[in-house]
Scaffold this active site. Structure first.
Site, PDB file in Angstrom:
ATOM      1  N   ASP A  11       0.764  -1.003  -0.162  1.00  0.00           N
ATOM      2  CA  ASP A  11       0.109   0.102   0.096  1.00  0.00           C
ATOM      3  C   ASP A  11       0.957   1.151   0.146  1.00  0.00           C
ATOM      4  O   ASP A  11       2.327   1.047  -0.064  1.00  0.00           O
ATOM      5  CB  ASP A  11      -0.946  -0.146   1.063  1.00  0.00           C
ATOM      6  CG  ASP A  11      -1.825   1.341   1.166  1.00  0.00           C
ATOM      7  OD1 ASP A  11      -2.150   1.925  -0.094  1.00  0.00           O
ATOM      8  OD2 ASP A  11      -1.909   1.798   2.109  1.00  0.00           O
ATOM      9  N   SER A  12       0.358   2.361  -0.393  1.00  0.00           N
ATOM     10  CA  SER A  12       1.100   4.085  -0.323  1.00  0.00           C
ATOM     11  C   SER A  12       1.748   4.045   1.850  1.00  0.00           C
ATOM     12  O   SER A  12       2.884   5.329   1.601  1.00  0.00           O
ATOM     13  CB  SER A  12      -0.236   4.840  -0.765  1.00  0.00           C
ATOM     14  OG  SER A  12      -0.932   4.898   0.782  1.00  0.00           O
ATOM     15  N   TYR A  43      -0.707   8.350  -2.527  1.00  0.00           N
ATOM     16  CA  TYR A  43      -0.570   8.235  -3.586  1.00  0.00           C
ATOM     17  C   TYR A  43      -2.207   8.741  -4.539  1.00  0.00           C
ATOM     18  O   TYR A  43      -1.797   9.007  -5.653  1.00  0.00           O
ATOM     19  CB  TYR A  43      -0.641   6.868  -4.423  1.00  0.00           C
ATOM     20  CG  TYR A  43       0.516   5.784  -3.974  1.00  0.00           C
ATOM     21  CD1 TYR A  43       1.616   6.735  -3.266  1.00  0.00           C
ATOM     22  CD2 TYR A  43       0.371   4.797  -4.683  1.00  0.00           C
ATOM     23  CE1 TYR A  43       2.936   6.004  -2.777  1.00  0.00           C
ATOM     24  CE2 TYR A  43       2.009   3.827  -4.355  1.00  0.00           C
ATOM     25  CZ  TYR A  43       2.545   4.503  -3.628  1.00  0.00           C
ATOM     26  OH  TYR A  43       4.154   3.647  -3.667  1.00  0.00           O
ATOM     27  N   GLY A  44      -2.902   9.003  -3.522  1.00  0.00           N
ATOM     28  CA  GLY A  44      -3.827   9.601  -3.758  1.00  0.00           C
ATOM     29  C   GLY A  44      -4.649  10.903  -4.565  1.00  0.00           C
ATOM     30  O   GLY A  44      -5.348  11.171  -5.351  1.00  0.00           O
ATOM     31  N   CYS A  74      -4.433  -1.403  -1.720  1.00  0.00           N
ATOM     32  CA  CYS A  74      -4.868   0.259  -1.421  1.00  0.00           C
ATOM     33  C   CYS A  74      -5.808   0.354  -3.521  1.00  0.00           C
ATOM     34  O   CYS A  74      -4.949  -0.400  -4.466  1.00  0.00           O
ATOM     35  CB  CYS A  74      -3.184   0.760  -2.507  1.00  0.00           C
ATOM     36  SG  CYS A  74      -3.328   2.444  -2.430  1.00  0.00           S
ATOM     37  N   THR A  76      -6.497   3.328  -4.617  1.00  0.00           N
ATOM     38  CA  THR A  76      -5.683   3.876  -5.962  1.00  0.00           C
ATOM     39  C   THR A  76      -5.098   3.227  -6.411  1.00  0.00           C
ATOM     40  O   THR A  76      -5.303   3.780  -8.272  1.00  0.00           O
ATOM     41  CB  THR A  76      -5.100   5.002  -5.269  1.00  0.00           C
ATOM     42  OG1 THR A  76      -5.325   5.785  -4.089  1.00  0.00           O
ATOM     43  CG2 THR A  76      -4.062   6.077  -5.703  1.00  0.00           C
ATOM     44  N   GLU A 153      -3.535   8.142   8.903  1.00  0.00           N
ATOM     45  CA  GLU A 153      -2.616   8.325   9.258  1.00  0.00           C
ATOM     46  C   GLU A 153      -1.715   8.795  10.680  1.00  0.00           C
ATOM     47  O   GLU A 153      -1.141   8.620  11.199  1.00  0.00           O
ATOM     48  CB  GLU A 153      -1.911   9.089   8.247  1.00  0.00           C
ATOM     49  CG  GLU A 153      -1.780   8.104   7.434  1.00  0.00           C
ATOM     50  CD  GLU A 153      -0.876   7.372   6.226  1.00  0.00           C
ATOM     51  OE1 GLU A 153       0.290   6.833   6.836  1.00  0.00           O
ATOM     52  OE2 GLU A 153      -0.916   5.818   5.770  1.00  0.00           O
ATOM     53  N   CYS A 187     -10.674   3.026   0.211  1.00  0.00           N
ATOM     54  CA  CYS A 187      -9.340   2.985  -0.113  1.00  0.00           C
ATOM     55  C   CYS A 187      -9.198   2.739   1.663  1.00  0.00           C
ATOM     56  O   CYS A 187     -10.031   2.134   2.437  1.00  0.00           O
ATOM     57  CB  CYS A 187      -9.189   4.725   0.720  1.00  0.00           C
ATOM     58  SG  CYS A 187      -7.973   5.162   1.469  1.00  0.00           S
ATOM     59  N   THR A 188      -8.171   1.169   1.723  1.00  0.00           N
ATOM     60  CA  THR A 188      -8.019   0.529   2.579  1.00  0.00           C
ATOM     61  C   THR A 188      -7.982   1.178   4.038  1.00  0.00           C
ATOM     62  O   THR A 188      -7.358   0.737   4.799  1.00  0.00           O
ATOM     63  CB  THR A 188      -6.919  -0.325   2.519  1.00  0.00           C
ATOM     64  OG1 THR A 188      -5.434   0.554   1.578  1.00  0.00           O
ATOM     65  CG2 THR A 188      -7.244  -1.181   0.698  1.00  0.00           C
ATOM     66  N   HIS A 189      -7.218   2.988   4.054  1.00  0.00           N
ATOM     67  CA  HIS A 189      -7.614   3.237   5.333  1.00  0.00           C
ATOM     68  C   HIS A 189      -9.106   3.493   5.819  1.00  0.00           C
ATOM     69  O   HIS A 189      -8.825   3.961   6.824  1.00  0.00           O
ATOM     70  CB  HIS A 189      -6.891   5.216   5.050  1.00  0.00           C
ATOM     71  CG  HIS A 189      -5.602   5.540   5.002  1.00  0.00           C
ATOM     72  ND1 HIS A 189      -4.687   4.543   3.985  1.00  0.00           N
ATOM     73  CD2 HIS A 189      -4.677   5.963   5.253  1.00  0.00           C
ATOM     74  CE1 HIS A 189      -3.422   4.899   3.574  1.00  0.00           C
ATOM     75  NE2 HIS A 189      -3.542   4.934   4.759  1.00  0.00           N
TER      76      HIS A 189
HETATM   77  N1  DGL Z   1      -4.359   3.627   1.208  1.00  0.00           N
HETATM   78  C1  DGL Z   1      -4.330   4.264  -0.239  1.00  0.00           C
HETATM   79  C2  DGL Z   1      -6.195   2.862  -0.691  1.00  0.00           C
HETATM   80  O1  DGL Z   1      -6.185   3.270  -0.796  1.00  0.00           O
HETATM   81  C3  DGL Z   1      -4.688   5.553   0.199  1.00  0.00           C
HETATM   82  C4  DGL Z   1      -3.922   6.233   0.581  1.00  0.00           C
HETATM   83  C5  DGL Z   1      -2.945   7.321  -0.388  1.00  0.00           C
HETATM   84  O2  DGL Z   1      -4.147   8.346  -0.527  1.00  0.00           O
HETATM   85  O3  DGL Z   1      -1.478   6.956  -0.162  1.00  0.00           O
HETATM   86  O4  DGL Z   1      -6.684   4.229  -1.571  1.00  0.00           O
END
Ligand code: DGL
Length: 272
Positions: A11-12, A43-44, A74, A76, A153, A187-189
């Site tokens: 993941d990012s 990354y998003g 992730c 994204t 985060e 999004c996995t967050h």
């Molecule tokens: N965990 C990433 C996702 O699922 C997003 C976080 C990011 O923007 O890097 O998209």
């Protein structure tokens, strides 16, 4: 632990750990190697070219560990680079979009599905495209929620936290008005904000966690390809990050849902 025969998950940043938690539950006998690109998160908000470059570097790092499957935990990366990763990697690959979309079309009763994710995920319309391919009659409402990532985060996730509640209301009001009865946490967050999101959306809205659906799908692929680990001893994942391990150590327990003994190693991702 030997890293051979492991599932590689990336993941990012730390969000993918919410998927690792589900993998450990669904596939407790599997070795997992996790890479979180904590030095380059998020990354998003980045361009497609940059996300593609990062995605392949992350995957190559995992392949150097001889993984038997690569999982982009992730939204994204799955949205922007998924097709290329699937075509070009020498081992089975899955992202989070397809397994999650499949579950959402089965779960919705009124045919109205909400999708929340990063800006890159929402702008790619990956979920919408997939959902309407699976069922052309579903209505899909998409909403980018970029501020959710830094909230998570930084551990600002509690359902009673004023800031969390405010940001949730700001992003989700329209989806609520549109009457969605299934909401993809694309999004996995976002599973870390599940309680706050659920409080706002109400009980009638089913929240669909991309990490869990992806773990079930990975289990199916590994079984079909006869790649499941037959050694029955419980495993502890190996963790790698691209920034200092300190940040990881501080919040990993939140994402994994428990404290566990683990080692975290910092690597230079630019060399892959
Ligand atoms: N965990 C990433 C996702 O699922 C997003 C976080 C990011 O923007 O890097 O998209």
């Amino acid at each position: 632990m030997s890293s051979r025969n492991a599932i590689g998950v990336f993941d990012s940043g730390l969000g993918g750990l919410s998927a690792v938690k589900e993998f450990m539950h669904v596939l407790p006998n599997e070795n997992i190697i996790y890479f979180g690109d904590t030095g380059r998160v998020p990354y998003g908000t980045r361009s497609r070219d940059t996300i593609n470059k990062y995605a392949f570097q992350d995957a190559h790092f995992l392949l150097e560990h001889d993984v038997k499957m690569v999982v982009a935990a992730c939204g994204t990366v799955s949205s922007v680079s998924g097709a290329r990763l699937e075509a070009e990697l020498p081992v089975p690959y899955t992202g989070v979009v397809n397994p999650t979309a499949y579950t959402a079309v089965r779960k919705t009763k009124n045919g109205k599905i909400g999708v929340i994710g990063t800006s890159a995920t929402v702008n790619s319309h990956s979920y919408k495209t997939r959902l309407q391919k699976l069922n052309p009659n579903v209505e899909v409402f998409e909403q980018a929620c970029p501020l959710f990532v830094p909230l998570v985060e930084n551990g600002i996730i509690h359902r009673d936290d004023q800031i969390t509640r405010l940001v949730v209301r700001r992003y989700l009001s329209e989806l609520k008005e549109q009457g969605v009865d299934a909401l993809i946490l694309g999004c996995t967050h976002f599973p870390l904000l599940r309680e706050a999101i659920s409080d706002f959306m109400g009980e009638g809205v089913e929240l669909i966690d991309s990490g869990y659906e992806t773990a079930l799908y990975a289990a199916k692929v590994l079984k079909e390809q006869n790649l499941l680990n037959d050694d029955q001893t419980p495993k502890t994942p190996e963790f790698y990050v691209s920034d200092t391990p300190e940040g990881f150590k501080n919040v990993a327990g939140l994402f994994l849902g428990r404290d566990m003994e683990h080692t975290v190693t910092q690597i230079d991702i630019e060399q892959y």
